[in-house]
Design an enzyme around this catalytic site. Sequence first.
Site, PDB file in Angstrom:
ATOM      1  N   HIS A 120     -28.445 -14.431  25.413  1.00 38.61           N
ATOM      2  CA  HIS A 120     -27.455 -14.331  26.477  1.00 38.61           C
ATOM      3  C   HIS A 120     -26.860 -15.689  26.856  1.00 38.61           C
ATOM      4  O   HIS A 120     -26.092 -15.772  27.818  1.00 38.61           O
ATOM      5  CB  HIS A 120     -28.076 -13.680  27.720  1.00 38.61           C
ATOM      6  CG  HIS A 120     -28.213 -12.195  27.604  1.00 38.61           C
ATOM      7  ND1 HIS A 120     -28.904 -11.583  26.583  1.00 38.61           N
ATOM      8  CD2 HIS A 120     -27.730 -11.186  28.385  1.00 38.61           C
ATOM      9  CE1 HIS A 120     -28.855 -10.270  26.737  1.00 38.61           C
ATOM     10  NE2 HIS A 120     -28.150 -10.002  27.810  1.00 38.61           N
TER      11      HIS A 120
ATOM     12  N   HIS B 135       0.839  -1.194   0.000  1.00 32.98           N
ATOM     13  CA  HIS B 135       0.000   0.000   0.000  1.00 32.98           C
ATOM     14  C   HIS B 135       0.880   1.252   0.000  1.00 32.98           C
ATOM     15  O   HIS B 135       1.259   1.750   1.057  1.00 32.98           O
ATOM     16  CB  HIS B 135      -0.903   0.012   1.240  1.00 32.98           C
ATOM     17  CG  HIS B 135      -1.831  -1.168   1.323  1.00 32.98           C
ATOM     18  ND1 HIS B 135      -1.384  -2.437   1.650  1.00 32.98           N
ATOM     19  CD2 HIS B 135      -3.162  -1.266   1.115  1.00 32.98           C
ATOM     20  CE1 HIS B 135      -2.409  -3.269   1.649  1.00 32.98           C
ATOM     21  NE2 HIS B 135      -3.504  -2.583   1.329  1.00 32.98           N
TER      22      HIS B 135
ATOM     23  N   GLU C 191     -17.144  -3.832  24.829  1.00 35.15           N
ATOM     24  CA  GLU C 191     -16.365  -5.071  24.879  1.00 35.15           C
ATOM     25  C   GLU C 191     -15.167  -5.063  23.930  1.00 35.15           C
ATOM     26  O   GLU C 191     -14.059  -5.473  24.305  1.00 35.15           O
ATOM     27  CB  GLU C 191     -17.252  -6.281  24.554  1.00 35.15           C
ATOM     28  CG  GLU C 191     -18.211  -6.680  25.657  1.00 35.15           C
ATOM     29  CD  GLU C 191     -19.523  -5.907  25.601  1.00 35.15           C
ATOM     30  OE1 GLU C 191     -20.386  -6.136  26.462  1.00 35.15           O
ATOM     31  OE2 GLU C 191     -19.676  -5.070  24.677  1.00 35.15           O
TER      32      GLU C 191
ATOM     33  N   HIS D 175      -3.880   3.311  -3.534  1.00 36.78           N
ATOM     34  CA  HIS D 175      -4.089   2.871  -2.151  1.00 36.78           C
ATOM     35  C   HIS D 175      -3.436   1.524  -1.873  1.00 36.78           C
ATOM     36  O   HIS D 175      -2.688   1.385  -0.907  1.00 36.78           O
ATOM     37  CB  HIS D 175      -5.590   2.780  -1.831  1.00 36.78           C
ATOM     38  CG  HIS D 175      -5.873   2.218  -0.466  1.00 36.78           C
ATOM     39  ND1 HIS D 175      -5.998   3.015   0.648  1.00 36.78           N
ATOM     40  CD2 HIS D 175      -6.035   0.949  -0.021  1.00 36.78           C
ATOM     41  CE1 HIS D 175      -6.232   2.258   1.705  1.00 36.78           C
ATOM     42  NE2 HIS D 175      -6.268   0.993   1.322  1.00 36.78           N
TER      43      HIS D 175
END
Length: 666
Positions: free
Chosen positions: A472, A26, A410, A260
């Site tokens: 859950h 890149h 998280e 890129h």
Amino acid sequence: MLCRKQLSNAIRMLSIDAIQKAKSGHPGAPMGMADIAEVLWRDFLKHNPENPSWSNRDRFILSNGHASMLLYSLLHLSGYNVTIDDIKKFRQCHSKTPGHPEIHCTPGVEITTGPLGQGLASGVGMAIAEKILSVYFNKKNFSIVDNYTWVFVGDGCLMEGISHEACSLAGTLELGKLIIFYDKNGISIDGNVSNWFTDDTIKRFKSYNWHVIEIDGHNTEEISKAIKKSKKNILQPSMIICNTTIGFGSPNKEGTASVHGAPLGEEEILLTRKKLNWKYPSFFIPQKVYNAWSAKFKGKKDEENWNKIFKKYSIIYPDLAKEYLRRLKGILPSCLDSEMKKFLNSLKTPLNHISTRQASKNTIELLGNIVPELLGGSADLAPSNLTMWSGSKSIKNNFSGNYIHYGVREFGMTSIANGIFHFGLFIPYSATFLVFVDYARNAVRMAALMKTHHIFVYTHDSIGVGEDGPTHQPIEHITSLRQTPNLSVWRPCDALETAISWHVALKRKSGPTALILSRQNLPQFSRTTEQIKNIYKGGYIIREFGKKIDLIIISTGSEVQLAINVAKRLYEESYGVRVISMVSTDFFDSQSFAYQESILPQNITKRVSIEAGLTNFWYKYVGGLNSLRFGIDTFGESGSSHDLFDFFGLTEEKIFLSIKKNLFKR
């Protein structure tokens, strides 16, 4: 005298030459960010190329890790042990210059980056570590911990959701020594980002309580002024928005998506050399450019000055200096093993029924007093994960604390804690419900990839969470974690196994450890000294019924009691049964063949596994015609834990009858 553009052009040319030789890479970002990097690395960055691990160095992170040749060029030019031959081997197998920066592979790389946004989040962790340690160790006239964390990011880093999680917390914590450079070039792989990324970045980061400056990323004077201004702001992290041209210097490709992620091509490189007035052949850097770039002399002097200060500090504050060096070297307190032995002895006599999450808290209560480098945290679940002990103090109230309230983040939490460890002097533990490891999964993988000493506390480990329902209730999660290289997974069945799991996690330095803990209360078991010793081996005989063994039952966690009950029923019908508590499959697998054979003899082919999760993992121990695997291969249901275990067939009666019918036909 060399002009600054010649110095930044050295980065550009090394990058495009290496990428062209590798036929992949890149070039756009290294070419666009070269001017920013030149100012930062030559005028502001505190580091010593001859000692990349000097503890008081600044930390530099390339979050947009695909721009790796930018970093490798900087390391080579400033004097690190990254040679021109290493540059020529870019992206080649076993080289020092892999496709994305990797810690432990290249001197000067602080953390592995590539998955966008995680370098940024880990940078937040490093800034948190610096701030806590400076409060703990620094004294008047003695700035033992005093460094900045600098992070390069691209559009992709800011589009990834983890950037919100981490940067929001960074602003709340007022991390004034964290400075981010945003390469705003408007181009990503798919083209112009204005088609899918129109955020007002200034307003966004100001809303996080960040200090924001926008500059021309090719104007060295503006870059320098922005850095100086940012360093003066000690109450806010800083975002320097650098407007740049991707592929700067390429006549036909700059400012386009084509630069890129692909080499420029030989013809375009010739044109770029001409435009940038770079008159040297491929991979050649004039000595005068090397001389202007070298940071060896200044870096050595900076470290020598710090060493003199630390020597005086050691005389006035000997205990603090000793503690600093102990933690820096990663040496655990000498009393840990003896204190843990006493604690384990106290658990030999069974306690009342408690959950393993409660047992974990009891263990942290012990460890928190003797292992000060433990830095805890939870994703807004501290009362449920039980990760706070009586000595826990939140850093939000005082940076002399030892606990981080991460909020519902998280992914951010896990990556931040990775950065905390790789800063040094801490062993972080982070916590959430096991089912929510999905939110953090890539950061867990990165921790394993980097061999990060990070302890994951995952509670509410099964359908035992009951009424919360299938959203859950983890099913596939333990298997996913067990199959991750370098990650050790422990699912204890009671307080004793939980304490040993913590002990192993603290001492294990080859990667992260996941502790899988129950919400519901569980019975406690008595053990012999030999059994306690064997728990450390991952799998052991917890109970045995009969002299001649006809069947082996392997189980973990809350299902171990179920396995023992089933074994008792079978023994009453004259079958010999051995029950194995397989606390950690990876630790068991690492034991000698002799030990494994003593636990799971090959001649005993009738085998059963019982675990409230996917059954396919257990084929490695329980396979063939004479075997049964009891578990759950669908998502869960909403209901009481009692009803759910019955519904999924995980009851003493149902397992007992199934074993008799299928394995002991008469």
